[in-house]
Design a protein around this motif. Structure first.
Motif, PDB file in Angstrom:
ATOM      1  N   ASP A  79       0.814  -1.216   0.000  1.00 17.56           N
ATOM      2  CA  ASP A  79       0.000   0.000   0.000  1.00 17.56           C
ATOM      3  C   ASP A  79       0.847   1.265   0.000  1.00 17.56           C
ATOM      4  O   ASP A  79       0.389   2.336   0.407  1.00 17.56           O
ATOM      5  N   THR A  80       2.058   1.168  -0.464  1.00 19.27           N
ATOM      6  CA  THR A  80       2.912   2.348  -0.552  1.00 19.27           C
ATOM      7  C   THR A  80       2.385   3.302  -1.612  1.00 19.27           C
ATOM      8  O   THR A  80       1.998   2.888  -2.699  1.00 19.27           O
ATOM      9  N   VAL A  81       2.391   4.605  -1.292  1.00 19.83           N
ATOM     10  CA  VAL A  81       2.050   5.641  -2.254  1.00 19.83           C
ATOM     11  C   VAL A  81       3.347   6.252  -2.769  1.00 19.83           C
ATOM     12  O   VAL A  81       4.214   6.657  -1.991  1.00 19.83           O
ATOM     13  N   GLY A  89      13.329  13.858  -8.523  1.00 20.86           N
ATOM     14  CA  GLY A  89      14.676  13.395  -8.171  1.00 20.86           C
ATOM     15  C   GLY A  89      14.767  12.916  -6.748  1.00 20.86           C
ATOM     16  O   GLY A  89      15.876  12.683  -6.246  1.00 20.86           O
ATOM     17  N   GLY A  90      13.617  12.765  -6.083  1.00 24.47           N
ATOM     18  CA  GLY A  90      13.643  12.359  -4.679  1.00 24.47           C
ATOM     19  C   GLY A  90      13.367  10.871  -4.525  1.00 24.47           C
ATOM     20  O   GLY A  90      13.678  10.054  -5.378  1.00 24.47           O
ATOM     21  N   ASP A  91      12.751  10.554  -3.374  1.00 26.22           N
ATOM     22  CA  ASP A  91      12.469   9.144  -3.098  1.00 26.22           C
ATOM     23  C   ASP A  91      11.006   8.772  -3.339  1.00 26.22           C
ATOM     24  O   ASP A  91      10.599   7.636  -3.124  1.00 26.22           O
ATOM     25  N   GLY A  92      10.180   9.748  -3.745  1.00 25.24           N
ATOM     26  CA  GLY A  92       8.788   9.473  -4.069  1.00 25.24           C
ATOM     27  C   GLY A  92       7.881   9.375  -2.863  1.00 25.24           C
ATOM     28  O   GLY A  92       6.717   9.020  -3.006  1.00 25.24           O
ATOM     29  N   LYS A  93       8.408   9.728  -1.663  1.00 27.53           N
ATOM     30  CA  LYS A  93       7.598   9.548  -0.462  1.00 27.53           C
ATOM     31  C   LYS A  93       6.687  10.733  -0.165  1.00 27.53           C
ATOM     32  O   LYS A  93       5.861  10.652   0.741  1.00 27.53           O
ATOM     33  N   SER A  94       6.856  11.821  -0.868  1.00 27.93           N
ATOM     34  CA  SER A  94       6.015  12.994  -0.638  1.00 27.93           C
ATOM     35  C   SER A  94       5.894  13.773  -1.935  1.00 27.93           C
ATOM     36  O   SER A  94       6.627  13.544  -2.898  1.00 27.93           O
ATOM     37  N   GLU A  95       4.980  14.708  -1.944  1.00 27.55           N
ATOM     38  CA  GLU A  95       4.785  15.517  -3.130  1.00 27.55           C
ATOM     39  C   GLU A  95       5.973  16.434  -3.377  1.00 27.55           C
ATOM     40  O   GLU A  95       6.158  16.933  -4.482  1.00 27.55           O
ATOM     41  N   THR A 100      10.491  10.053 -10.924  1.00 29.96           N
ATOM     42  CA  THR A 100       9.968  10.026 -12.292  1.00 29.96           C
ATOM     43  C   THR A 100       9.084   8.793 -12.447  1.00 29.96           C
ATOM     44  O   THR A 100       9.184   7.830 -11.688  1.00 29.96           O
ATOM     45  N   PHE A 101       8.237   8.823 -13.452  1.00 25.49           N
ATOM     46  CA  PHE A 101       7.330   7.706 -13.697  1.00 25.49           C
ATOM     47  C   PHE A 101       8.116   6.427 -13.991  1.00 25.49           C
ATOM     48  O   PHE A 101       7.794   5.345 -13.491  1.00 25.49           O
ATOM     49  N   ALA A 102       9.184   6.536 -14.792  1.00 27.87           N
ATOM     50  CA  ALA A 102       9.984   5.361 -15.137  1.00 27.87           C
ATOM     51  C   ALA A 102      10.629   4.756 -13.901  1.00 27.87           C
ATOM     52  O   ALA A 102      10.673   3.537 -13.737  1.00 27.87           O
ATOM     53  N   LYS A 103      11.135   5.598 -13.019  1.00 22.16           N
ATOM     54  CA  LYS A 103      11.783   5.079 -11.810  1.00 22.16           C
ATOM     55  C   LYS A 103      10.763   4.462 -10.860  1.00 22.16           C
ATOM     56  O   LYS A 103      11.054   3.493 -10.161  1.00 22.16           O
ATOM     57  N   ALA A 104       9.559   5.010 -10.840  1.00 20.14           N
ATOM     58  CA  ALA A 104       8.523   4.433  -9.987  1.00 20.14           C
ATOM     59  C   ALA A 104       8.191   3.008 -10.445  1.00 20.14           C
ATOM     60  O   ALA A 104       8.069   2.092  -9.625  1.00 20.14           O
ATOM     61  N   ILE A 105       8.062   2.803 -11.763  1.00 19.90           N
ATOM     62  CA  ILE A 105       7.809   1.452 -12.290  1.00 19.90           C
ATOM     63  C   ILE A 105       8.964   0.528 -11.923  1.00 19.90           C
ATOM     64  O   ILE A 105       8.769  -0.607 -11.477  1.00 19.90           O
ATOM     65  N   HIS A 106      10.181   1.050 -12.105  1.00 24.01           N
ATOM     66  CA  HIS A 106      11.369   0.242 -11.815  1.00 24.01           C
ATOM     67  C   HIS A 106      11.402  -0.173 -10.341  1.00 24.01           C
ATOM     68  O   HIS A 106      11.699  -1.322  -9.994  1.00 24.01           O
ATOM     69  N   LYS A 107      11.073   0.738  -9.475  1.00 26.67           N
ATOM     70  CA  LYS A 107      11.100   0.470  -8.048  1.00 26.67           C
ATOM     71  C   LYS A 107      10.047  -0.565  -7.650  1.00 26.67           C
ATOM     72  O   LYS A 107      10.294  -1.459  -6.826  1.00 26.67           O
TER      73      LYS A 107
END
Length: 942
Positions: A79-81, A89-95, A100-107
């Motif tokens: 359930d991670t957002v 360029g961050g860790d995606g944990k906050s707005e 990036t979208f590509a890195k989110a898929i990769h992660k």
């Protein structure tokens, strides 16, 4: 322009020290920064075409000469957002710290599965996303991922979802106000799933694809479920913007519950397949399309303006709207060969095509359409529906409770204009309880046009309160037009009987004054079309049309061009003709009521013999009589005669004088039938099959004087006097009796004809037939509980000596044997248990010898072809009711049962070709009847 401005802005920021100026290499590696692009991104030379940094060189992935591996990615939790932006360029944990979208898929892909739990992630967009994928390997490969647009869009060339267990969810399941616009082709493959919810919109925001873009493709057992959303304005050639394909793992499936697919195309109406949805031909397993709601409108293609279903696909549509779609073939839906199609409670309106304004069915299809409205659709062949069967494949369509109104078959390029509502070609069609009204054909068949070249593939079956009225056409406004044009080489052999019914009318069609509007129009009197004689010879086509309801029949207009259904039993014409030197009785034109039998007697003049008898143009030999049984068509019969040689014997086996010949003349009112030619002293067997019995009457015998008592009964032998004999029919009333039903089926609608019957069930069956259910002293059985459902039956039957047990036990749950049931039947009927044994495996020292012999002698039972009875075999339910019927003297009225088969037979596992079909109906349907010559004559059921 946007990207160039951003690059200049970033360079300016770096110059004033707001962001780092360099990215250092890993320890021990080269200090030169490189990225995945062919040319490194540096501060002084930002590569705006780099799909990794997108103009921001600080996002560039750093590699060293010594270390080629990607940096380790921290596993995500369930359930991670993940917050995503175009330049994250961050860790995606906050707005404020986006990926990036590509890195989110990769992660997400790098996060391992833990146990059996399905991990679920949410990608939350903080801005519009634009990127280009770097190959087919990029995409969602595991877990469940939801993308929330938050009012933003995704623009990319491709989003890939692969592998079984991987699910991509677009939009919010519970909140349809979360908007997401998708300008991307989503590829779902290898068992993966895609879900689409309200608030999601597929449309083309980027013109960089030359105007070509699909919404999504499903391949190799992939699935997509559309719960809402809009797919609009997309164009892809030559297939539709939604593709449902097969693969080695099986067919794919698309299910739509709500939403809209509009203004899409697979080319203009002269090219492409499935403007909205394209289903590939079966490859690896049938693909499926299921639509349970939503609107599909204003789409275009050559075949299937909205939907194209390829060979062997499966289509189910319910509660949907098809509006304003356009094609050459099938304005809304086109189904190719051997597809299975079911459509319910759907609306087709204002669709347009040259062929089949709303729907086209291909060869070998099985289509069922129920409670559906076809309104204001237009086509040149079939304003609403066109079926195209042929190649010898059975093509079927059933339309029930449908309404067709305002549809139009228009002339296109100086041709067409046939079938304002429906055009049926080489199809077996059923129309049941439909309303076909106010449709128009500019040439023929304002309601339904029935055509084809293969009579063996054609059947038009009309059921229920069908209304066809107020349609308009120059030819056949409110009728069906049959225009059968066989191919040049139709094949060898005559048309078999199974193919000789093109129009049947079943059930009660009476609905006010609409009955007169149901009919069949022939294109010319007397024949179907030129060339049709190849199949049916030069026969009046009226014989191919009849009603399954014996209370109605088809009559023809005087010019033989139009048939209509009218009340009253059908009558058929039998034309009989005798040549010189003999007679045929009755002679001339004889009308026979449908289903009745009629016998023609042929007799030569004195000194002549019968040469040949022709029935419907075929020789049946030198017969003295011929009976037409269960008449359902017109017939012809003719006889020719030849002079006898002196001293020859007659064709009847008796000797004849050349000087004298005597006859038996049977009289019934004004009707007379002459029988035979006899010499003085010949033995004549009195007949019983000369005249059909009046309703409620049976033949008591024959009198030598009209109005007198019986002198001869049927079967008596008359010694011919030296003159002809006149016999007059004496009729007597038959007593109508009620035969109650004594067998039931099972809750699932089956009868179980091949199932065994237990001893308890056998006892209950016979108990139900008893008029006197009182009993005296009953036998006590240790295994029959007083509270058992069969206890009373066992008690009464044992007291009457009908059933017995062994060693104090009845064994209620054991299957009853054939010998045991024969014995029960014999005792029930009060027989003495004596008879002549005819079975090789029934021996005199067996307890059942007398009962089986008695039952066989009475005709209740029969054995097997090898002469055995097999007494120890378990009896089946079908065998049991057959024995009981014969024991009770109940013989089913097969004609009545067959004529009412759709009403009387409620068992799903008892077909008309089952050997015990009529015996089972006799046992399961209560009925009033009188005894007839061959059994019962049913008058009503209860």
């Amino acid at each position: 322009m946007k990207k160039r401005f951003l690059a200049v802005f970033l360079s300016f920021c770096m110059m004033i020290g707001l962001i780092p100026l360099t990215v250092f290499a890993g320890e021990g590696g080269s200090e030169e920064a490189i990225c995945s692009c062919e040319e490194p991104c540096k501060e002084e030379n930002v590569n705006v075409d780099c799909d990794v940094c997108a103009g921001d060189y600080t996002q560039c992935l750093v590699k060293t000469e010594e270390d080629d591996t990607e940096p380790e990615i921290e596993p995500l939790m369930n359930d991670t957002v993940i917050y995503v932006s175009n330049y994250g360029g961050g860790d995606g944990k906050s707005e404020e710290s986006t990926l990036t979208f590509a890195k989110a898929i990769h992660k997400i892909n790098e996060t391992p599965t833990t146990g059996d739990e399905e991990l679920k992630f949410v990608i939350s967009l903080t801005g519009n996303i634009e990127y280009i994928t770097n190959g087919s390997s990029e995409g969602f490969e595991k877990h469940h991922t939801t993308i929330l647009g938050n009012g933003h869009s995704i623009t990319t060339n491709n989003i890939r979802v692969s592998n079984e267990g991987t699910t991509l969810i677009l939009g919010n399941k519970t909140d349809g106000t979360n908007m997401l616009t998708v300008d991307a082709e989503v590829d779902v493959v290898d068992g993966a799933s895609l879900e689409i919810y309200s608030g999601v919109r597929f449309e083309n925001l980027d013109d960089g694809r030359n105007g070509m873009q699909q919404a999504f493709t499903l391949s190799n057992a992939a699935k997509c479920t559309m719960y809402g959303g809009v797919i609009t304005g997309l164009h892809y050639e030559p297939q539709g913007i939604i593709q449902i394909n097969g693969g080695s793992k099986g067919g794919s499936s698309f299910t739509m519950y709500d939403g809209e697919i509009s203004d899409c195309s697979a080319g203009n109406p002269s090219q492409g397949f499935g403007g909205a949805i394209f289903m590939q031909d079966n490859y690896g397993g049938p693909s499926k399309l299921e639509i349970y709601g939503g609107t599909i409108k204003n789409n275009k293609a050559r075949s299937g303006g909205a939907v194209y279903a390829g060979e062997n696909t499966k289509v189910y549509i319910k509660n949907a709207m098809f509006d304003g779609n356009e094609a050459t073939w099938g304005g809304a839906v086109y189904t190719d060969e051997e597809a299975e199609v079911s459509i319910k409670k759907t609306v087709f309106k204002s669709n347009e095509a040259i062929y089949g304004g709303a729907f086209v069915e291909g060869k070998g299809n099985k289509v069922k359409i129920e409670e559906t409205l076809f309104e204001n659709n237009t086509g040149s062949l079939g304003g609403a529906v066109l079926t195209l069967g042929n190649d010898g494949k059975e093509t079927t369509i059933e339309l029930s409770d449908c309404t067709m109104s305002g549809n139009k078959a228009a002339v296109n390029n100086e041709s067409g204009g046939y079938g304002g509502a429906i055009y049926l070609q080489d199809t077996k069609a059923t129309l049941s309880d439909c309303v076909i009204t106010k449709n128009t054909a500019e040439d023929s068949g304002g309601g339904v046009y029935f055509a084809g070249s293969r009579p063996d593939c054609m059947l038009l079956n009309i059921k229920g309160a069908l209304q066809i009225n107020d349609n308009d056409a120059p030819i056949a406004k409110n009728t069906y037009l049959l225009n059968l044009t066989p191919s040049e080489n139709p094949g060898e052999g005559e048309l078999t009987e199974a193919y000789q019914t093109f129009l049947t009318v079943a059930d009660d069609l009476n609905d006010g004054d609409k009955k007169a509007n149901i009919g069949v129009y022939m294109d010319k009197p007397g024949t179907f079309t030129v060339g049709y004689t190849t199949y049916c010879a030069d026969i009046d086509p009226a014989i191919y049309f009849f009603s399954d309801d014996i209370n109605y029949h088809v009559e023809w207009t005087e010019d033989k061009t139009e048939a209509r259904l009218v009340e009253g039993k059908a009558e058929y014409l039998i034309q009989s003709e005798a040549g010189d030197h003999g007679t045929i009785t009755p002679e001339g034109e004889v009308m026979v009521e449908m289903g009745q039998n009629i016998t023609f007697l042929i007799a030569p003049d004195n000194g002549y013999k019968i040469e040949d008898v022709m029935v419907d143009g075929v020789s049946v030999g030198a017969k003295e009589s011929h009976t037409f049984e269960n008449v359902t068509a017109n017939h012809t019969i003719s006889a020719t005669f030849d002079k006898k040689s002196d001293g020859s014997s007659s064709s009847y086996g008796g000797s004849y004088s050349l000087d004298n010949g005597y006859f038996v003349r049977y009289h019934n009112g004004d009707d007379t039938v002459r029988d035979g030619e006899y010499d003085h002293g010949d033995r004549v067997v009195i007949r019983d099959d000369v005249f059909a019995a009046p309703s409620g009457m049976e033949l008591a015998g024959w009198s030598l004087e009209e109005g007198e008592d019986v002198d001869y009964e049927a079967g008596d032998v008359l010694r011919m006097p030296d003159h002809s004999v006149d016999l007059y029919a004496v009729w007597e009333e038959t007593d109508e009796v009620y035969h109650k039903a004594y067998m039931n089926g099972y809750p699932d609608g089956t009868f179980g004809p091949e199932r065994t019957i237990t001893r308890a069930e056998a006892a209950q069956l016979l108990y139900g037939l008893l008029d006197d259910k009182t009993g005296g002293y009953s036998v006590y059985f240790t295994d029959v509980d007083n509270g058992a459902w069969y206890a009373e039956a066992v008690k009464v039957l044992s007291s009457k000596g009908i059933i017995a047990g062994s060693n104090g036990m009845f064994e209620p749950d054991r299957p009853v044997t054939r010998a045991e049931f024969a014995a029960m039947a014999a005792r029930f009927a009060g027989e003495d248990g004596k008879g002549v044994n005819v079975f090789s495996d029934v021996f005199a020292d067996e307890w059942y010898y007398g009962a089986v012999s008695c039952a066989a002698q009475n005709g209740w039972i029969s054995g097997y072809p090898d002469g055995t009875f097999r007494p120890q075999n378990s009896i089946t339910r079908a065998e049991a009711v057959t024995i009981v019927n014969k024991m009770l003297g109940r013989a089913p009225d097969e004609y009545y049962i067959y004529s009412n088969r759709y009403i009387l037979n409620r068992f799903t596992d008892v077909s008309e070709d089952f050997w015990g079909y009529y015996q089972i109906i006799e046992s399961a349907v209560g009925h009033y009847c009188r005894s007839g010559g061959d059994g019962e004559n049913w008058s009503a059921t209860a």
